[in-house]
Design a protein around this motif. Structure first.
Motif, PDB file in Angstrom:
ATOM      1  N   UNK A   1       0.900  -1.155   0.000  1.00  0.00           N
ATOM      2  CA  UNK A   1       0.000   0.000   0.000  1.00  0.00           C
ATOM      3  C   UNK A   1       0.937   1.202   0.000  1.00  0.00           C
ATOM      4  N   UNK A   2       0.644   2.202  -0.832  1.00  0.00           N
ATOM      5  CA  UNK A   2       1.506   3.378  -0.809  1.00  0.00           C
ATOM      6  C   UNK A   2       0.777   4.607  -1.296  1.00  0.00           C
ATOM      7  N   UNK A   3       1.345   5.735  -0.934  1.00  0.00           N
ATOM      8  CA  UNK A   3       0.953   7.037  -1.468  1.00  0.00           C
ATOM      9  C   UNK A   3       2.197   7.603  -2.131  1.00  0.00           C
ATOM     10  N   UNK A   4       2.014   8.168  -3.326  1.00  0.00           N
ATOM     11  CA  UNK A   4       3.122   8.790  -4.050  1.00  0.00           C
ATOM     12  C   UNK A   4       2.837  10.278  -4.140  1.00  0.00           C
ATOM     13  N   UNK A   5       3.813  11.061  -3.736  1.00  0.00           N
ATOM     14  CA  UNK A   5       3.695  12.518  -3.769  1.00  0.00           C
ATOM     15  C   UNK A   5       4.753  13.115  -4.681  1.00  0.00           C
ATOM     16  N   UNK A   6       4.407  14.240  -5.306  1.00  0.00           N
ATOM     17  CA  UNK A   6       5.405  15.057  -5.973  1.00  0.00           C
ATOM     18  C   UNK A   6       6.169  15.739  -4.841  1.00  0.00           C
ATOM     19  N   UNK A   7       7.428  15.389  -4.663  1.00  0.00           N
ATOM     20  CA  UNK A   7       8.217  15.890  -3.533  1.00  0.00           C
ATOM     21  C   UNK A   7       8.381  17.406  -3.589  1.00  0.00           C
ATOM     22  N   UNK A   8       8.362  17.985  -4.787  1.00  0.00           N
ATOM     23  CA  UNK A   8       8.614  19.418  -4.928  1.00  0.00           C
ATOM     24  C   UNK A   8       7.435  20.281  -4.497  1.00  0.00           C
ATOM     25  N   UNK A   9       6.208  19.807  -4.730  1.00  0.00           N
ATOM     26  CA  UNK A   9       5.049  20.640  -4.383  1.00  0.00           C
ATOM     27  C   UNK A   9       4.065  19.959  -3.424  1.00  0.00           C
ATOM     28  N   UNK A  10       4.333  18.700  -3.059  1.00  0.00           N
ATOM     29  CA  UNK A  10       3.478  18.003  -2.097  1.00  0.00           C
ATOM     30  C   UNK A  10       2.206  17.404  -2.672  1.00  0.00           C
ATOM     31  N   UNK A  11       1.970  17.551  -3.978  1.00  0.00           N
ATOM     32  CA  UNK A  11       0.750  17.008  -4.585  1.00  0.00           C
ATOM     33  C   UNK A  11       0.728  15.481  -4.483  1.00  0.00           C
ATOM     34  N   UNK A  12      -0.426  14.942  -4.084  1.00  0.00           N
ATOM     35  CA  UNK A  12      -0.627  13.498  -4.070  1.00  0.00           C
ATOM     36  C   UNK A  12      -0.852  13.044  -5.509  1.00  0.00           C
ATOM     37  N   UNK A  13      -0.014  12.132  -5.994  1.00  0.00           N
ATOM     38  CA  UNK A  13      -0.092  11.656  -7.373  1.00  0.00           C
ATOM     39  C   UNK A  13      -0.839  10.336  -7.490  1.00  0.00           C
ATOM     40  N   UNK A  14      -0.687   9.472  -6.482  1.00  0.00           N
ATOM     41  CA  UNK A  14      -1.360   8.171  -6.511  1.00  0.00           C
ATOM     42  C   UNK A  14      -1.501   7.660  -5.084  1.00  0.00           C
ATOM     43  N   UNK A  15      -2.628   6.991  -4.833  1.00  0.00           N
ATOM     44  CA  UNK A  15      -2.889   6.404  -3.526  1.00  0.00           C
ATOM     45  C   UNK A  15      -3.513   5.035  -3.765  1.00  0.00           C
ATOM     46  N   UNK A  16      -2.862   3.975  -3.292  1.00  0.00           N
ATOM     47  CA  UNK A  16      -3.398   2.630  -3.513  1.00  0.00           C
ATOM     48  C   UNK A  16      -4.734   2.434  -2.796  1.00  0.00           C
ATOM     49  N   UNK A  17      -5.076   3.307  -1.839  1.00  0.00           N
ATOM     50  CA  UNK A  17      -6.402   3.233  -1.222  1.00  0.00           C
ATOM     51  C   UNK A  17      -7.478   3.471  -2.279  1.00  0.00           C
ATOM     52  N   UNK A  18      -7.138   4.215  -3.329  1.00  0.00           N
ATOM     53  CA  UNK A  18      -8.092   4.517  -4.406  1.00  0.00           C
ATOM     54  C   UNK A  18      -8.085   3.461  -5.504  1.00  0.00           C
ATOM     55  N   UNK A  19      -6.919   2.850  -5.764  1.00  0.00           N
ATOM     56  CA  UNK A  19      -6.789   1.939  -6.909  1.00  0.00           C
ATOM     57  C   UNK A  19      -6.554   0.489  -6.527  1.00  0.00           C
ATOM     58  N   UNK A  20      -6.349   0.210  -5.243  1.00  0.00           N
ATOM     59  CA  UNK A  20      -6.089  -1.151  -4.789  1.00  0.00           C
ATOM     60  C   UNK A  20      -4.614  -1.380  -4.580  1.00  0.00           C
ATOM     61  N   UNK A  21      -4.268  -2.415  -3.809  1.00  0.00           N
ATOM     62  CA  UNK A  21      -2.861  -2.677  -3.487  1.00  0.00           C
ATOM     63  C   UNK A  21      -2.047  -3.007  -4.729  1.00  0.00           C
ATOM     64  N   UNK A  22      -0.749  -2.820  -4.599  1.00  0.00           N
ATOM     65  CA  UNK A  22       0.188  -3.088  -5.684  1.00  0.00           C
ATOM     66  C   UNK A  22       0.942  -4.375  -5.367  1.00  0.00           C
ATOM     67  N   UNK A  23       1.055  -5.270  -6.344  1.00  0.00           N
ATOM     68  CA  UNK A  23       1.742  -6.555  -6.200  1.00  0.00           C
ATOM     69  C   UNK A  23       2.907  -6.606  -7.176  1.00  0.00           C
ATOM     70  N   UNK A  24       4.024  -7.144  -6.728  1.00  0.00           N
ATOM     71  CA  UNK A  24       5.137  -7.387  -7.645  1.00  0.00           C
ATOM     72  C   UNK A  24       5.977  -8.540  -7.104  1.00  0.00           C
ATOM     73  N   UNK A  25       6.793  -9.127  -7.978  1.00  0.00           N
ATOM     74  CA  UNK A  25       7.729 -10.157  -7.547  1.00  0.00           C
ATOM     75  C   UNK A  25       9.088  -9.495  -7.373  1.00  0.00           C
ATOM     76  N   UNK A  26       9.619  -9.581  -6.167  1.00  0.00           N
ATOM     77  CA  UNK A  26      10.908  -8.970  -5.847  1.00  0.00           C
ATOM     78  C   UNK A  26      11.999  -9.534  -6.755  1.00  0.00           C
ATOM     79  N   UNK A  27      12.784  -8.615  -7.329  1.00  0.00           N
ATOM     80  CA  UNK A  27      13.936  -9.020  -8.126  1.00  0.00           C
ATOM     81  C   UNK A  27      13.635  -9.356  -9.573  1.00  0.00           C
ATOM     82  N   UNK A  28      12.379  -9.163 -10.026  1.00  0.00           N
ATOM     83  CA  UNK A  28      12.016  -9.479 -11.406  1.00  0.00           C
ATOM     84  C   UNK A  28      11.917  -8.238 -12.289  1.00  0.00           C
ATOM     85  N   UNK A  29      12.278  -7.076 -11.741  1.00  0.00           N
ATOM     86  CA  UNK A  29      12.254  -5.841 -12.528  1.00  0.00           C
ATOM     87  C   UNK A  29      10.862  -5.308 -12.780  1.00  0.00           C
TER      88      UNK A  29
END
Length: 161
Positions: free
Chosen positions: A12-40
């Motif tokens: 689960x994460x929130x991504x912000x534009x570090x320069x202006x603080x704008x919220x760019x993406x929130x997994x609470x809105x789109x669902x959790x993110x899944x990936x396989x570690x080390x597969x790029x």
């Protein structure tokens, strides 16, 4: 279970534009993110920061464009003729599609403008060129299935709280 190569990580994460603080993406809105570690399948700097961590781990990770999604590339803005979209039922701003490139690779694009028969599309990732701040929570870590390893990406299996 520790995050290591071949493990499926649920974030689960929130991504912000570090320069202006704008919220760019929130997994609470789109669902959790899944990936396989080390597969790029995810940003290498984030995979590196999570290596060895476990379910419940929280952190903030700041990325420059070079560490994240790269610099914004003006050459990835293209104009196409409407006739090139015959296989689409509906064409609209915000539509994303995959295009075959001249070097036989594929590139994801998003339509940014439609004017008469001219379609403008942008192949840059929406986060490219931005300094980012990820607030991350590791929701789950599990073994990847043989099928996931074979396919090279995680499949949705749900997760426990």
């Amino acid at each position: 279970m520790k995050i290591e190569e071949g493990k499926v990580v649920t974030l689960e994460f929130k991504v912000y534009n570090k320069d202006n603080g704008d919220l760019l993406e929130d997994t609470q809105d789109v669902g959790p993110f899944f990936y396989i570690q080390g597969f790029g399948n995810f940003v290498p700097a984030i995979e590196e920061a999570l290596e060895g961590q476990e379910k419940g781990y929280t952190t903030t990770i700041e990325l420059t464009p070079e560490e994240g999604y790269g610099d914004y590339d003006e050459e990835l803005i293209i104009e196409m003729d409407r006739s090139e979209f015959t296989e689409f039922e509906d064409i609209y701003e915000g539509l994303d599609f995959i295009a075959d490139m001249d070097d036989d690779s594929e590139q994801s694009f998003v339509i940014t403008n439609i004017e008469d028969d001219v379609i403008t599309a942008d192949g840059n990732h929406p986060f490219s060129g931005k300094n980012l701040k990820f607030d991350v929570v590791v929701s789950d870590v599990r073994e990847a299935t043989e099928e996931e390893i074979e396919h090279g990406h995680a499949h949705f299996h749900g997760f426990e709280d």
